[in-house]
Design a protein around this motif. Structure first.
Motif, PDB file in Angstrom:
ATOM      1  N   VAL A 185      38.601  36.632  48.488  1.00  0.00           N
ATOM      2  CA  VAL A 185      39.183  36.293  47.191  1.00  0.00           C
ATOM      3  C   VAL A 185      40.015  35.018  47.317  1.00  0.00           C
ATOM      4  CG1 VAL A 185      40.898  36.988  45.509  1.00  0.00           C
ATOM      5  CG2 VAL A 185      39.166  38.605  46.235  1.00  0.00           C
ATOM      6  N   PRO A 191      51.438  49.794  42.133  1.00  0.00           N
ATOM      7  CA  PRO A 191      50.220  49.965  42.915  1.00  0.00           C
ATOM      8  C   PRO A 191      49.820  48.678  43.626  1.00  0.00           C
ATOM      9  CG  PRO A 191      49.729  49.838  40.582  1.00  0.00           C
ATOM     10  CD  PRO A 191      51.207  49.806  40.697  1.00  0.00           C
ATOM     11  N   GLU A 192      49.110  48.853  44.707  1.00  0.00           N
ATOM     12  CA  GLU A 192      48.606  47.717  45.448  1.00  0.00           C
ATOM     13  C   GLU A 192      47.595  46.958  44.584  1.00  0.00           C
ATOM     14  OE1 GLU A 192      48.236  47.332  49.310  1.00  0.00           O
ATOM     15  OE2 GLU A 192      50.293  48.033  49.172  1.00  0.00           O
ATOM     16  N   ILE A 193      47.511  45.662  44.824  1.00  0.00           N
ATOM     17  CA  ILE A 193      46.493  44.903  44.108  1.00  0.00           C
ATOM     18  C   ILE A 193      45.145  45.130  44.785  1.00  0.00           C
ATOM     19  CG2 ILE A 193      45.686  42.580  43.567  1.00  0.00           C
ATOM     20  CD1 ILE A 193      48.480  41.735  43.162  1.00  0.00           C
ATOM     21  N   LEU A 194      44.171  45.350  43.943  1.00  0.00           N
ATOM     22  CA  LEU A 194      42.830  45.559  44.457  1.00  0.00           C
ATOM     23  C   LEU A 194      42.139  44.201  44.544  1.00  0.00           C
ATOM     24  CD1 LEU A 194      40.718  47.930  44.919  1.00  0.00           C
ATOM     25  CD2 LEU A 194      39.997  47.426  42.602  1.00  0.00           C
ATOM     26  N   TYR A 195      41.625  43.865  45.719  1.00  0.00           N
ATOM     27  CA  TYR A 195      40.910  42.593  45.851  1.00  0.00           C
ATOM     28  C   TYR A 195      39.421  42.874  45.937  1.00  0.00           C
ATOM     29  CZ  TYR A 195      45.404  40.464  46.740  1.00  0.00           C
ATOM     30  OH  TYR A 195      46.689  40.034  46.625  1.00  0.00           O
ATOM     31  N   GLU A 196      38.689  42.168  45.148  1.00  0.00           N
ATOM     32  CA  GLU A 196      37.247  42.414  45.073  1.00  0.00           C
ATOM     33  C   GLU A 196      36.517  41.139  45.486  1.00  0.00           C
ATOM     34  OE1 GLU A 196      34.330  44.862  44.668  1.00  0.00           O
ATOM     35  OE2 GLU A 196      36.277  45.546  43.973  1.00  0.00           O
ATOM     36  N   PRO A 197      35.721  41.047  46.497  1.00  0.00           N
ATOM     37  CA  PRO A 197      35.314  42.074  47.452  1.00  0.00           C
ATOM     38  C   PRO A 197      36.390  42.364  48.511  1.00  0.00           C
ATOM     39  CG  PRO A 197      34.211  40.003  47.954  1.00  0.00           C
ATOM     40  CD  PRO A 197      34.982  39.796  46.695  1.00  0.00           C
ATOM     41  N   GLY A 207      36.153  30.194  38.535  1.00  0.00           N
ATOM     42  CA  GLY A 207      37.518  30.585  38.232  1.00  0.00           C
ATOM     43  C   GLY A 207      37.853  31.966  38.748  1.00  0.00           C
ATOM     44  N   MET A 208      38.782  32.627  38.083  1.00  0.00           N
ATOM     45  CA  MET A 208      39.207  33.928  38.575  1.00  0.00           C
ATOM     46  C   MET A 208      39.614  34.881  37.474  1.00  0.00           C
ATOM     47  SD  MET A 208      42.905  32.831  40.002  1.00  0.00           S
ATOM     48  CE  MET A 208      44.033  34.068  39.473  1.00  0.00           C
ATOM     49  N   ALA A 265      37.983  31.885  47.772  1.00  0.00           N
ATOM     50  CA  ALA A 265      37.302  31.420  46.571  1.00  0.00           C
ATOM     51  C   ALA A 265      38.284  30.894  45.535  1.00  0.00           C
ATOM     52  CB  ALA A 265      36.471  32.552  45.974  1.00  0.00           C
ATOM     53  N   ILE A 266      39.443  31.534  45.452  1.00  0.00           N
ATOM     54  CA  ILE A 266      40.369  31.220  44.368  1.00  0.00           C
ATOM     55  C   ILE A 266      41.217  29.989  44.646  1.00  0.00           C
ATOM     56  CG2 ILE A 266      42.499  32.051  43.291  1.00  0.00           C
ATOM     57  CD1 ILE A 266      41.230  34.710  43.013  1.00  0.00           C
ATOM     58  N   LEU A 304      43.417  49.246  37.374  1.00  0.00           N
ATOM     59  CA  LEU A 304      44.304  48.942  38.507  1.00  0.00           C
ATOM     60  C   LEU A 304      44.548  47.437  38.585  1.00  0.00           C
ATOM     61  CD1 LEU A 304      43.071  50.826  41.694  1.00  0.00           C
ATOM     62  CD2 LEU A 304      45.357  50.881  40.730  1.00  0.00           C
ATOM     63  N   PRO A 305      45.709  47.010  39.044  1.00  0.00           N
ATOM     64  CA  PRO A 305      45.896  45.576  39.290  1.00  0.00           C
ATOM     65  C   PRO A 305      44.826  45.085  40.247  1.00  0.00           C
ATOM     66  CG  PRO A 305      47.972  46.708  39.474  1.00  0.00           C
ATOM     67  CD  PRO A 305      46.934  47.770  39.281  1.00  0.00           C
ATOM     68  N   CYS A 306      44.223  44.004  39.901  1.00  0.00           N
ATOM     69  CA  CYS A 306      43.068  43.566  40.688  1.00  0.00           C
ATOM     70  C   CYS A 306      42.856  42.072  40.517  1.00  0.00           C
ATOM     71  CB  CYS A 306      41.871  44.387  40.241  1.00  0.00           C
ATOM     72  SG  CYS A 306      40.345  43.534  40.079  1.00  0.00           S
ATOM     73  N   VAL A 307      42.316  41.457  41.527  1.00  0.00           N
ATOM     74  CA  VAL A 307      42.017  40.021  41.484  1.00  0.00           C
ATOM     75  C   VAL A 307      40.600  39.814  41.976  1.00  0.00           C
ATOM     76  CG1 VAL A 307      42.592  37.774  42.413  1.00  0.00           C
ATOM     77  CG2 VAL A 307      44.408  39.386  41.932  1.00  0.00           C
ATOM     78  N   ALA A 308      39.830  39.017  41.276  1.00  0.00           N
ATOM     79  CA  ALA A 308      38.470  38.747  41.727  1.00  0.00           C
ATOM     80  C   ALA A 308      38.065  37.337  41.340  1.00  0.00           C
ATOM     81  CB  ALA A 308      37.509  39.755  41.112  1.00  0.00           C
ATOM     82  N   PRO A 309      37.376  36.636  42.237  1.00  0.00           N
ATOM     83  CA  PRO A 309      36.837  35.331  41.865  1.00  0.00           C
ATOM     84  C   PRO A 309      35.613  35.504  40.970  1.00  0.00           C
ATOM     85  CG  PRO A 309      36.317  35.834  44.147  1.00  0.00           C
ATOM     86  CD  PRO A 309      37.115  36.980  43.634  1.00  0.00           C
ATOM     87  N   MET A 331      31.564  43.238  36.571  1.00  0.00           N
ATOM     88  CA  MET A 331      32.730  44.099  36.678  1.00  0.00           C
ATOM     89  C   MET A 331      33.213  44.387  35.265  1.00  0.00           C
ATOM     90  SD  MET A 331      35.817  43.204  39.138  1.00  0.00           S
ATOM     91  CE  MET A 331      37.377  43.994  39.070  1.00  0.00           C
ATOM     92  N   ILE A 345      48.815  32.851  40.147  1.00  0.00           N
ATOM     93  CA  ILE A 345      48.736  32.702  41.600  1.00  0.00           C
ATOM     94  C   ILE A 345      50.068  33.082  42.241  1.00  0.00           C
ATOM     95  CG2 ILE A 345      48.570  30.987  43.430  1.00  0.00           C
ATOM     96  CD1 ILE A 345      45.869  31.536  42.588  1.00  0.00           C
ATOM     97  N   SER A 371      30.964  39.276  43.330  1.00  0.00           N
ATOM     98  CA  SER A 371      30.304  40.450  43.917  1.00  0.00           C
ATOM     99  C   SER A 371      29.634  41.309  42.852  1.00  0.00           C
ATOM    100  CB  SER A 371      31.315  41.265  44.717  1.00  0.00           C
ATOM    101  OG  SER A 371      32.524  41.365  44.028  1.00  0.00           O
ATOM    102  N   ILE A 410      50.428  36.766  42.360  1.00  0.00           N
ATOM    103  CA  ILE A 410      49.608  37.363  43.409  1.00  0.00           C
ATOM    104  C   ILE A 410      50.281  37.166  44.759  1.00  0.00           C
ATOM    105  CG2 ILE A 410      47.402  37.214  44.597  1.00  0.00           C
ATOM    106  CD1 ILE A 410      46.202  36.264  41.924  1.00  0.00           C
TER     107      ILE A 410
END
Lengths: 135, 281
Positions: free
Chosen positions: B212, B201-207, A66-67, B215-216, A39-44, A32, B55, A29, B58
């Motif tokens: 996510v 904190p909550e995990i932020l997923y983008e988008p 990947g990720m 794709a992952i 913040l904890p975050c996950v993105a492809p 980044m 993984i 998207s 997550i």
């Protein structure tokens, strides 16, 4: 600048394991940027240029697929391929681009071939632009 | 009498010598392939481990949505990706992993995606449903193939063709020890043992979380498959090297044994000849 632990692993091995101050990657998207305390975050990951700032030095790389995972413990980048800009073989990327373009120009190519060629073209373009530093 | 037997022994020694030469050559080939496979395993292992950990982290800390990849299913249709070798003469390497997988499939509605000629033949002979034979030569399977395979499996899983996807591979513990194992790839379930604290904190997923995971997960699957393939390849070469090493030393033992017999027979023949001459004179 505050730094954070960063790990970059690809199927070819652990490419980076240490402290970084900033990381910019192309996700699906958009670009980044990650700084310490994110913040904890996950993105492809998408296909594009990655920038890593360590000790005030900017390093560029081509990062594809990947990720990205940010946790309290640190940042983990798990791309399918990751190449530092100075390691990229630009002529090879250009050759690959040319091959992909000939396949795409061929009207009778099968759907699967077209998709493969398209992906290859994208990869080649990313490599070429990162390798020759035309951002 | 004695002449025939020395000739026979001589022939056996000769054939043993050539067998020894072959096993010795195979051992050397396996050793050099092993070195390459070993460096590959060492390179890909951090990737394999970090990918798996990330993984699982997550999945463990996730609690806000339900992706089809994360829900346990009740059916018993299991797809097995079984990684074995293309060739035999590798000690128990092929039979260990195939037996383990076959025993696990008992009572389940299993279908197989074999990697390696030995796996393909094994499941053919047992009339198991085979998904595709496109990867029946394990040596030719590349990283790209692993990712394509993962994508196809994910699609089939989402379409509800399978309730579970497992991979059977051989762990390369060391040059002398390889252990076959199976691993569940999908669905990804929370590990009940580790009761994660719901703080933090909550995990932020983008988008967003669904996109996510869509794709992952295929990437994850491809990475894990590739890791399993690397492990198996190294294990195969290690098993072959060990097997050929012991075959060579067995051949050496037999040759030593036969040479002793040959010398005794020759000596006996000479003695007999002398006795005959002395008795005749």
């Amino acid at each position: 600048m505050t730094s954070f632990p960063l790990k970059i692993v690809t199927p070819d091995g652990l490419l980076f394991d240490g402290q970084a101050e900033e990381l910019i990657v192309r996700t699906t998207s958009g670009d980044m940027g990650i700084l310490a305390g994110h913040l904890p975050c996950v993105a492809p990951l998408g296909m594009g240029r990655a920038v890593i700032v360590t000790d005030g030095q900017r390093r560029y790389a081509a990062c594809i697929g990947g990720m990205l995972s940010v946790t309290d413990q640190g940042v983990t980048l798990v791309p399918t391929t990751f190449e530092w800009a100075d390691r990229i073989d630009v002529p090879r990327a250009e050759a690959s681009e040319k091959r992909a373009k000939t396949v795409l120009a061929n009207k009778s190519a099968s759907d699967a071939d077209l998709r493969l060629a398209e992906a290859r073209l994208k990869r080649a373009l990313v490599r070429k632009s990162v390798g020759s530093r035309q951002f | 009498m004695a002449g025939v037997s020395t000739k026979e022994i001589k022939n056996r020694i000769k054939s043993m010598e050539s067998t020894k030469q072959i096993t010795k050559a195979m051992e050397m080939v396996a050793a050099s392939k092993l070195r390459r496979a070993q460096t590959q395993v060492l390179c890909s292992r951090p990737y394999f481990e970090i990918l798996y950990e990330t993984i699982n982290d997550i999945v463990d800390s996730n609690r806000e949505f339900s992706s089809p990849y994360l829900l346990p299913r009740t059916g018993s249709r299991v797809a097995y990706v079984v990684i074995a070798g293309d060739r035999g003469l590798a000690g128990g390497y092929n039979s260990n992993i195939l037996k383990l997988c076959y025993a696990e499939m008992e009572g389940k509605n299993a279908s197989v995606l074999p990697l390696g000629k030995k796996a393909t033949d094994f499941f053919h002979a047992r009339q198991m449903p085979i998904l595709t034979e496109a990867y029946s030569v394990a040596e030719d399977v590349s990283v790209g193939d692993c990712f394509t395979m993962a994508k196809t499996l994910c699609k089939a899983y989402l379409a509800g063709e399978f309730d579970e996807i497992r991979v059977g591979y051989t762990n390369f513990v060391s040059v002398l020890s390889q252990t076959p194992a199976t691993l569940r790839l999908l669905p990804l379930l929370r590990q009940q043992t580790t009761e994660k604290k719901p703080s933090g904190p909550e995990i932020l997923y983008e988008p967003d979380s669904g996109a996510v995971f869509d794709a992952i997960i295929p990437e994850y699957l491809g990475g894990i498959l590739y890791g399993a393939l690397c492990e198996s390849r190294a294990a195969e070469q290690a098993a072959r090297r060990t097997a050929m090493d012991s075959a060579t030393s067995n051949a050496e033992d037999m040759i030593a044994d036969l040479s002793l017999k040959f010398n005794r027979a020759r000596q006996a023949a000479i003695t007999q000849e002398i006795t005959e001459i002395v008795a005749g004179a």
